[in-house]
Write a protein that holds these residues in place. Structure first.
Motif, PDB file in Angstrom:
ATOM      1  N   ALA A   1       0.832  -1.193   0.000  1.00 36.26           N
ATOM      2  CA  ALA A   1       0.000   0.000   0.000  1.00 36.26           C
ATOM      3  C   ALA A   1       0.861   1.233   0.000  1.00 36.26           C
ATOM      4  O   ALA A   1       2.004   1.202   0.438  1.00 36.26           O
ATOM      5  CB  ALA A   1      -0.929   0.012   1.215  1.00 36.26           C
ATOM      6  N   MET A   2       0.296   2.308  -0.526  1.00 33.51           N
ATOM      7  CA  MET A   2       0.996   3.570  -0.471  1.00 33.51           C
ATOM      8  C   MET A   2       0.858   4.135   0.928  1.00 33.51           C
ATOM      9  O   MET A   2      -0.166   4.010   1.576  1.00 33.51           O
ATOM     10  CB  MET A   2       0.404   4.546  -1.499  1.00 33.51           C
ATOM     11  N   GLU A   3       1.869   4.781   1.420  1.00 37.45           N
ATOM     12  CA  GLU A   3       1.850   5.296   2.782  1.00 37.45           C
ATOM     13  C   GLU A   3       2.689   6.556   2.858  1.00 37.45           C
ATOM     14  O   GLU A   3       3.541   6.806   2.015  1.00 37.45           O
ATOM     15  CB  GLU A   3       2.403   4.260   3.752  1.00 37.45           C
ATOM     16  N   PRO A   4       2.448   7.406   3.866  1.00 33.87           N
ATOM     17  CA  PRO A   4       3.259   8.594   4.018  1.00 33.87           C
ATOM     18  C   PRO A   4       4.719   8.238   4.282  1.00 33.87           C
ATOM     19  O   PRO A   4       5.024   7.184   4.831  1.00 33.87           O
ATOM     20  CB  PRO A   4       2.636   9.291   5.250  1.00 33.87           C
ATOM     21  N   ASP A   5       5.581   9.133   3.885  1.00 35.18           N
ATOM     22  CA  ASP A   5       7.008   8.941   4.108  1.00 35.18           C
ATOM     23  C   ASP A   5       7.281   8.895   5.609  1.00 35.18           C
ATOM     24  O   ASP A   5       6.994   9.846   6.330  1.00 35.18           O
ATOM     25  CB  ASP A   5       7.776  10.102   3.461  1.00 35.18           C
ATOM     26  N   HIS A   6       7.853   7.777   6.086  1.00 33.90           N
ATOM     27  CA  HIS A   6       8.078   7.602   7.521  1.00 33.90           C
ATOM     28  C   HIS A   6       9.137   8.561   8.049  1.00 33.90           C
ATOM     29  O   HIS A   6       9.264   8.747   9.250  1.00 33.90           O
ATOM     30  CB  HIS A   6       8.503   6.154   7.803  1.00 33.90           C
ATOM     31  N   ARG A   7       9.911   9.165   7.157  1.00 31.84           N
ATOM     32  CA  ARG A   7      10.962  10.055   7.618  1.00 31.84           C
ATOM     33  C   ARG A   7      10.431  11.446   7.945  1.00 31.84           C
ATOM     34  O   ARG A   7      11.103  12.224   8.591  1.00 31.84           O
ATOM     35  CB  ARG A   7      12.054  10.166   6.543  1.00 31.84           C
ATOM     36  N   SER A   8       9.249  11.791   7.454  1.00 34.46           N
ATOM     37  CA  SER A   8       8.708  13.129   7.674  1.00 34.46           C
ATOM     38  C   SER A   8       7.922  13.173   8.981  1.00 34.46           C
ATOM     39  O   SER A   8       7.369  12.172   9.430  1.00 34.46           O
ATOM     40  CB  SER A   8       7.799  13.523   6.505  1.00 34.46           C
ATOM     41  N   TRP A   9       7.865  14.355   9.552  1.00 37.36           N
ATOM     42  CA  TRP A   9       7.136  14.572  10.802  1.00 37.36           C
ATOM     43  C   TRP A   9       5.938  15.457  10.505  1.00 37.36           C
ATOM     44  O   TRP A   9       6.082  16.610  10.114  1.00 37.36           O
ATOM     45  CB  TRP A   9       8.034  15.238  11.844  1.00 37.36           C
ATOM     46  N   ALA A  10       4.739  14.920  10.690  1.00 41.74           N
ATOM     47  CA  ALA A  10       3.520  15.697  10.519  1.00 41.74           C
ATOM     48  C   ALA A  10       3.200  16.413  11.832  1.00 41.74           C
ATOM     49  O   ALA A  10       3.572  15.950  12.911  1.00 41.74           O
ATOM     50  CB  ALA A  10       2.372  14.784  10.117  1.00 41.74           C
ATOM     51  N   PRO A  11       2.508  17.566  11.762  1.00 41.59           N
ATOM     52  CA  PRO A  11       2.146  18.283  12.993  1.00 41.59           C
ATOM     53  C   PRO A  11       1.380  17.415  13.981  1.00 41.59           C
ATOM     54  O   PRO A  11       1.554  17.559  15.192  1.00 41.59           O
ATOM     55  CB  PRO A  11       1.292  19.438  12.468  1.00 41.59           C
ATOM     56  N   SER A  12       0.526  16.509  13.497  1.00 41.91           N
ATOM     57  CA  SER A  12      -0.262  15.677  14.413  1.00 41.91           C
ATOM     58  C   SER A  12       0.625  14.817  15.294  1.00 41.91           C
ATOM     59  O   SER A  12       0.373  14.682  16.499  1.00 41.91           O
ATOM     60  CB  SER A  12      -1.225  14.790  13.611  1.00 41.91           C
ATOM     61  N   SER A  13       1.661  14.203  14.713  1.00 43.03           N
ATOM     62  CA  SER A  13       2.535  13.347  15.510  1.00 43.03           C
ATOM     63  C   SER A  13       3.377  14.173  16.482  1.00 43.03           C
ATOM     64  O   SER A  13       3.663  13.721  17.597  1.00 43.03           O
ATOM     65  CB  SER A  13       3.433  12.511  14.597  1.00 43.03           C
ATOM     66  N   ILE A  14       3.758  15.380  16.078  1.00 44.71           N
ATOM     67  CA  ILE A  14       4.517  16.257  16.985  1.00 44.71           C
ATOM     68  C   ILE A  14       3.657  16.651  18.176  1.00 44.71           C
ATOM     69  O   ILE A  14       4.095  16.620  19.334  1.00 44.71           O
ATOM     70  CB  ILE A  14       5.009  17.504  16.232  1.00 44.71           C
ATOM     71  N   VAL A  15       2.393  17.023  17.908  1.00 39.54           N
ATOM     72  CA  VAL A  15       1.487  17.434  18.991  1.00 39.54           C
ATOM     73  C   VAL A  15       1.188  16.256  19.913  1.00 39.54           C
ATOM     74  O   VAL A  15       1.164  16.406  21.147  1.00 39.54           O
ATOM     75  CB  VAL A  15       0.187  18.020  18.405  1.00 39.54           C
ATOM     76  N   LEU A  16       0.962  15.059  19.347  1.00 41.26           N
ATOM     77  CA  LEU A  16       0.686  13.892  20.188  1.00 41.26           C
ATOM     78  C   LEU A  16       1.903  13.542  21.039  1.00 41.26           C
ATOM     79  O   LEU A  16       1.761  13.189  22.220  1.00 41.26           O
ATOM     80  CB  LEU A  16       0.286  12.699  19.329  1.00 41.26           C
ATOM     81  N   ALA A  17       3.096  13.633  20.454  1.00 39.16           N
ATOM     82  CA  ALA A  17       4.309  13.365  21.236  1.00 39.16           C
ATOM     83  C   ALA A  17       4.449  14.375  22.373  1.00 39.16           C
ATOM     84  O   ALA A  17       4.846  14.021  23.493  1.00 39.16           O
ATOM     85  CB  ALA A  17       5.534  13.407  20.329  1.00 39.16           C
ATOM     86  N   THR A  18       4.107  15.631  22.106  1.00 40.48           N
ATOM     87  CA  THR A  18       4.148  16.657  23.152  1.00 40.48           C
ATOM     88  C   THR A  18       3.153  16.342  24.261  1.00 40.48           C
ATOM     89  O   THR A  18       3.456  16.493  25.452  1.00 40.48           O
ATOM     90  CB  THR A  18       3.841  18.039  22.547  1.00 40.48           C
ATOM     91  N   ALA A  19       1.957  15.881  23.874  1.00 42.10           N
ATOM     92  CA  ALA A  19       0.962  15.482  24.884  1.00 42.10           C
ATOM     93  C   ALA A  19       1.490  14.327  25.724  1.00 42.10           C
ATOM     94  O   ALA A  19       1.288  14.286  26.951  1.00 42.10           O
ATOM     95  CB  ALA A  19      -0.346  15.093  24.199  1.00 42.10           C
ATOM     96  N   GLY A  20       2.185  13.392  25.089  1.00 42.31           N
ATOM     97  CA  GLY A  20       2.777  12.281  25.838  1.00 42.31           C
ATOM     98  C   GLY A  20       3.845  12.755  26.810  1.00 42.31           C
ATOM     99  O   GLY A  20       3.934  12.243  27.941  1.00 42.31           O
ATOM    100  N   VAL A  21       4.635  13.735  26.397  1.00 42.45           N
ATOM    101  CA  VAL A  21       5.682  14.267  27.283  1.00 42.45           C
ATOM    102  C   VAL A  21       5.056  14.946  28.501  1.00 42.45           C
ATOM    103  O   VAL A  21       5.567  14.825  29.625  1.00 42.45           O
ATOM    104  CB  VAL A  21       6.583  15.254  26.501  1.00 42.45           C
ATOM    105  N   THR A  22       3.930  15.649  28.308  1.00 43.64           N
ATOM    106  CA  THR A  22       3.265  16.272  29.456  1.00 43.64           C
ATOM    107  C   THR A  22       2.753  15.214  30.433  1.00 43.64           C
ATOM    108  O   THR A  22       2.778  15.426  31.657  1.00 43.64           O
ATOM    109  CB  THR A  22       2.100  17.160  28.996  1.00 43.64           C
ATOM    110  N   LEU A  23       2.289  14.070  29.909  1.00 42.13           N
ATOM    111  CA  LEU A  23       1.855  12.995  30.803  1.00 42.13           C
ATOM    112  C   LEU A  23       3.041  12.388  31.548  1.00 42.13           C
ATOM    113  O   LEU A  23       2.921  12.029  32.729  1.00 42.13           O
ATOM    114  CB  LEU A  23       1.129  11.915  30.001  1.00 42.13           C
ATOM    115  N   ILE A  24       4.166  12.275  30.860  1.00 42.97           N
ATOM    116  CA  ILE A  24       5.368  11.761  31.541  1.00 42.97           C
ATOM    117  C   ILE A  24       5.742  12.689  32.691  1.00 42.97           C
ATOM    118  O   ILE A  24       6.066  12.245  33.803  1.00 42.97           O
ATOM    119  CB  ILE A  24       6.526  11.633  30.537  1.00 42.97           C
ATOM    120  N   GLY A  25       5.700  14.010  32.443  1.00 40.56           N
ATOM    121  CA  GLY A  25       5.981  14.970  33.513  1.00 40.56           C
ATOM    122  C   GLY A  25       4.998  14.861  34.659  1.00 40.56           C
ATOM    123  O   GLY A  25       5.382  14.944  35.834  1.00 40.56           O
ATOM    124  N   THR A  26       3.715  14.643  34.333  1.00 41.34           N
ATOM    125  CA  THR A  26       2.691  14.477  35.383  1.00 41.34           C
ATOM    126  C   THR A  26       2.958  13.218  36.196  1.00 41.34           C
ATOM    127  O   THR A  26       2.800  13.210  37.427  1.00 41.34           O
ATOM    128  CB  THR A  26       1.294  14.399  34.745  1.00 41.34           C
TER     129      THR A  26
END
Length: 295
Positions: free
Chosen positions: A129-154
């Protein structure tokens, strides 16, 4: 077309047509790069020329593929209106004899007229199947990773810094501290340490999801992020508003960060299909395969 037809018996014409999966319309503004490589080789990489035939747009180019080998065809598709870079891979074997060259190449691809959904669903019977380039970072994944970091801090806050009883806890129970059982603080310390462990683990899992499947725009990953976020930081924010916690706005901001990643995920969702037809300009197959594979 493409200047001239190259000489030699190993010239193959790669043709790709890109369609919008929502409207079905052909995409005429894409930049399509094709890489064709044998086993263990980097292969030939070039941008395909845009071709206008009968008021339709496709992309094509000639590749010299000598000898019998298992060739991997990799298409990279970029559009000026999208931040996503879409990748498609397929492998096919080229035969040795002149009579079988085109047939061997056409049967696994052109006889089925490959249509891969960019959203990640497997193609009809090809298995890729065609899929997005795994090397690129989309804003959604950056924001979700940031949300995960806030939970780690909590989680670290509950593990290392939170006292057994906050002023808001005493205020909510409406009892003087002198009436509390001394064992309550010890019990609450253990409770909050366990809670901190779970919050920390949830944050680590969310960050891991953000940099892997969610980053690849996997729909099951988005569903998992939706359920996991609602059951963790989402419900935690709701409860803190119910008890009028001093931290309710902080937790709401964390929940909105998680929700924003899901909204961005659906906004970014790729919306193209790719059709690939490969043929040789020297040889033709008989029957249905050749009818679809001629260029």
């Amino acid at each position: 077309m493409h200047g001239r037809v190259p000489k030699g018996s190993h010239a193959y014409h790669v043709v790709a047509a890109v369609f919008d999966s929502a409207s079905g319309a052909r995409v005429a503004d894409a930049a399509v790069k094709a890489q064709v490589s044998g086993i263990g080789l980097s292969g030939i990489k070039k941008y395909l020329d845009r071709m206008e035939i009968a008021n339709t747009t496709s992309y094509g180019g000639f590749f010299d593929l000598p000898g019998r080998d298992l060739y991997t065809i990799r298409l990279t598709i970029e559009r000026p209106v999208s931040r996503n870079r879409l990748i498609w891979n397929s492998s096919t074997t080229i035969g040795a004899s002149h009579g079988s060259l085109a047939c061997d190449l056409l049967r696994p691809v052109a006889s089925k007229i490959f249509a891969a959904r960019v959203s990640g669903a497997t193609a009809a019977s090809i298995g890729t199947a065609m899929e997005p380039d795994h090397r690129s970072w989309a804003p959604s994944s950056i924001v979700l990773a940031t949300a995960g970091v806030t939970l780690i801090g909590t989680g670290f806050y509950f593990l290392l810094l939170r006292p057994p009883l906050l002023p808001e806890d005493i205020r909510y129970m409406a009892l003087p501290p002198a009436q509390f059982d001394p064992r309550l603080e010890l019990w609450l310390t253990h409770v909050f340490r366990v809670m901190g462990d779970y919050v920390l683990a949830t944050g680590v899992l969310i960050v891991t999801l953000a940099v892997t499947s969610f980053r690849q725009h996997s729909t099951p990953a988005a569903i998992g992020a939706l359920i996991g976020g609602a059951a963790s930081i989402g419900w935690m924010a709701v409860v803190n508003f119910l008890i009028d916690s001093d931290f309710k706005w902080v937790l709401l901001a964390m929940a909105l960060l998680w929700a924003a990643s899901l909204v961005l995920f659906w906004v970014e969702k790729p919306n193209a299909r790719a059709f690939l037809i490969i043929a040789t300009d020297r040889h033709n197959c008989r029957g249905a395969d050749a009818g679809r594979g001629k260029s």
